[in-house]
Design an enzyme around this catalytic site. Structure first.
Site, PDB file in Angstrom:
ATOM      1  N   ASN A   8       8.784   9.777   2.410  1.00 40.11           N
ATOM      2  CA  ASN A   8       7.786   9.001   1.657  1.00 40.11           C
ATOM      3  C   ASN A   8       6.960   8.201   2.656  1.00 40.11           C
ATOM      4  O   ASN A   8       7.410   7.164   3.153  1.00 40.11           O
ATOM      5  CB  ASN A   8       8.521   8.079   0.663  1.00 40.11           C
ATOM      6  CG  ASN A   8       7.565   7.167  -0.091  1.00 40.11           C
ATOM      7  OD1 ASN A   8       6.354   7.361  -0.052  1.00 40.11           O
ATOM      8  ND2 ASN A   8       8.111   6.161  -0.764  1.00 40.11           N
ATOM      9  N   TRP A   9       5.759   8.704   2.940  1.00 37.45           N
ATOM     10  CA  TRP A   9       4.919   8.045   3.956  1.00 37.45           C
ATOM     11  C   TRP A   9       4.248   6.780   3.432  1.00 37.45           C
ATOM     12  O   TRP A   9       3.611   6.052   4.194  1.00 37.45           O
ATOM     13  CB  TRP A   9       3.846   9.022   4.450  1.00 37.45           C
ATOM     14  CG  TRP A   9       4.359  10.080   5.381  1.00 37.45           C
ATOM     15  CD1 TRP A   9       5.654  10.250   5.810  1.00 37.45           C
ATOM     16  CD2 TRP A   9       3.592  11.111   6.018  1.00 37.45           C
ATOM     17  NE1 TRP A   9       5.736  11.321   6.669  1.00 37.45           N
ATOM     18  CE2 TRP A   9       4.489  11.869   6.805  1.00 37.45           C
ATOM     19  CE3 TRP A   9       2.251  11.466   5.989  1.00 37.45           C
ATOM     20  CZ2 TRP A   9       4.061  12.964   7.576  1.00 37.45           C
ATOM     21  CZ3 TRP A   9       1.825  12.558   6.750  1.00 37.45           C
ATOM     22  CH2 TRP A   9       2.722  13.290   7.529  1.00 37.45           C
ATOM     23  N   LYS A  10       4.328   6.549   2.134  1.00 38.27           N
ATOM     24  CA  LYS A  10       3.644   5.387   1.519  1.00 38.27           C
ATOM     25  C   LYS A  10       2.160   5.397   1.930  1.00 38.27           C
ATOM     26  O   LYS A  10       1.581   6.474   1.991  1.00 38.27           O
ATOM     27  CB  LYS A  10       4.374   4.101   1.876  1.00 38.27           C
ATOM     28  CG  LYS A  10       5.872   4.212   1.553  1.00 38.27           C
ATOM     29  CD  LYS A  10       6.610   2.924   1.592  1.00 38.27           C
ATOM     30  CE  LYS A  10       8.082   3.201   1.273  1.00 38.27           C
ATOM     31  NZ  LYS A  10       8.882   2.003   1.140  1.00 38.27           N
ATOM     32  N   HIS A  92       8.796   4.743  -8.320  1.00 38.20           N
ATOM     33  CA  HIS A  92       9.178   3.995  -7.112  1.00 38.20           C
ATOM     34  C   HIS A  92       9.080   2.489  -7.387  1.00 38.20           C
ATOM     35  O   HIS A  92       8.180   2.045  -8.105  1.00 38.20           O
ATOM     36  CB  HIS A  92       8.261   4.389  -5.948  1.00 38.20           C
ATOM     37  CG  HIS A  92       8.771   3.890  -4.633  1.00 38.20           C
ATOM     38  ND1 HIS A  92       8.588   2.596  -4.245  1.00 38.20           N
ATOM     39  CD2 HIS A  92       9.499   4.483  -3.660  1.00 38.20           C
ATOM     40  CE1 HIS A  92       9.167   2.420  -3.053  1.00 38.20           C
ATOM     41  NE2 HIS A  92       9.731   3.547  -2.683  1.00 38.20           N
ATOM     42  N   SER A 199      16.176   1.953   3.773  1.00 36.44           N
ATOM     43  CA  SER A 199      16.480   1.741   5.192  1.00 36.44           C
ATOM     44  C   SER A 199      17.334   2.846   5.802  1.00 36.44           C
ATOM     45  O   SER A 199      18.223   2.579   6.614  1.00 36.44           O
ATOM     46  CB  SER A 199      17.126   0.369   5.405  1.00 36.44           C
ATOM     47  OG  SER A 199      16.229  -0.671   5.024  1.00 36.44           O
ATOM     48  N   GLY A 220      11.660   6.280   3.853  1.00 35.12           N
ATOM     49  CA  GLY A 220      10.337   5.660   3.961  1.00 35.12           C
ATOM     50  C   GLY A 220       9.934   5.503   5.418  1.00 35.12           C
ATOM     51  O   GLY A 220       9.547   6.463   6.085  1.00 35.12           O
ATOM     52  N   GLY A 221      10.048   4.281   5.923  1.00 31.17           N
ATOM     53  CA  GLY A 221       9.591   3.928   7.273  1.00 31.17           C
ATOM     54  C   GLY A 221       9.967   4.939   8.349  1.00 31.17           C
ATOM     55  O   GLY A 221       9.107   5.357   9.142  1.00 31.17           O
TER      56      GLY A 221
HETATM   57  P1  PGA Z   1      12.534   2.686   3.601  1.00 30.91           P
HETATM   58  O1  PGA Z   1      11.807   3.095   2.225  1.00 30.91           O
HETATM   59  O2  PGA Z   1      13.244   3.928   4.100  1.00 30.91           O
HETATM   60  O3  PGA Z   1      11.418   2.258   4.499  1.00 30.91           O
HETATM   61  O4  PGA Z   1      13.499   1.609   3.281  1.00 30.91           O
HETATM   62  C1  PGA Z   1      12.417   3.937   1.287  1.00 30.91           C
HETATM   63  C2  PGA Z   1      11.504   4.111   0.109  1.00 30.91           C
HETATM   64  O5  PGA Z   1      10.836   3.144  -0.281  1.00 30.91           O
HETATM   65  O6  PGA Z   1      11.428   5.201  -0.471  1.00 30.91           O
END
Ligand code: PGA
Length: 237
Positions: A8-10, A92, A199, A220-221
């Protein structure tokens, strides 16, 4: 059942070129691996992705539930399908928090997406406040019951993402994740994969697959670094 690793690149990265380079690196690194890898870029980069040439799949981060018409700024399931998109993330916590998506709106989106032939990654998770108040299971149950009202589909995947663990570095322990996954499973069919998100990094990813017995990860990150993402995929093999 294949493990499902979702990036998930946001709202990143800032240029098409950067997005393309990341796609290519992830595609090359994913060749020959057993898990299913899905990259969910901002929708403006979906077209630039080349759709993974069968190695990786593309996903959208959001979709609207109406088919067409006067809904400024929105994108329909039909448009995503037409583009070759296979998956869509729905519900989300950032959409719930910043864009005020309710369980009812999420339910409409899930139904429309499945009807259109998209595979869904449905996100649920409790906030720190819910957890501290001892309301975790009630919140998860509400999100599942309303979000999945009238929904039965083998194309449904659930991502358990404790809100307090997203982007904080404070990932959920394997023990607690396993307990939550077991709780969530009670409401689903065996063909629905359950992922963990919050995370995730290559140093903790393997334990969610092997010890917490999840069917995959929503990242995500860490997914913005192709090498790190590939290490995460490898840890699930
Ligand atoms: P994160 O995000 O891995 O940066 O915690 C996960 C997500 O929001 O899908």
């Amino acid at each position: 059942m294949k493990k499902l690793i979702v990036a998930n690149w946001k709202m990143n990265p800032n240029s098409q070129e950067e997005a393309k380079n990341k796609f290519e690196e992830i595609r090359e690194g994913s060749r020959g691996l057993k898990s299913e890898v899905v990259v969910c870029p901002p929708s403006v980069y979906l077209y630039a992705s080349g759709f993974g040439e069968g190695v990786i799949s593309m996903g959208a981060q959001n979709v609207y539930f109406e088919e067409k018409g006067a809904f400024t700024g929105e994108i329909s399931c039909v448009m995503l399908k037409d583009l070759g998109v296979e998956y869509v993330i729905i519900g989300h916590s950032e959409r719930r928090k910043y864009f005020l998506e309710t369980d009812e709106i999420i339910n409409k989106k899930i139904k429309t997406a499945l009807q259109a032939g998209l595979k869904v990654i449905f996100c649920i998770g409790e906030t720190a406040e819910d957890r501290n108040n001892g309301d975790k299971e009630d919140v998860l149950e509400r999100q599942i019951k309303i979000g999945l009202d009238g929904v039965v589909s083998e194309n449904l995947n659930i991502a358990y993402e404790p809100v307090w663990a997203i982007g904080t570095g404070d990932n959920c322990s394997v023990k607690e994740t396993k307990e939550s996954i077991e709780f969530i499973k009670k409401f689903l069919n065996p063909e629905n994969r359950i992922l963990y998100g919050g995370s995730v990094k290559s140093e903790n990813s393997g334990s969610y697959i092997k010890e917490a017995e999840t069917d995959g990860l929503l990242v995500g990150g860490a997914s913005l670094d192709p090498k790190e993402l590939i290490d995460i995929v490898k840890s699930a093999e």
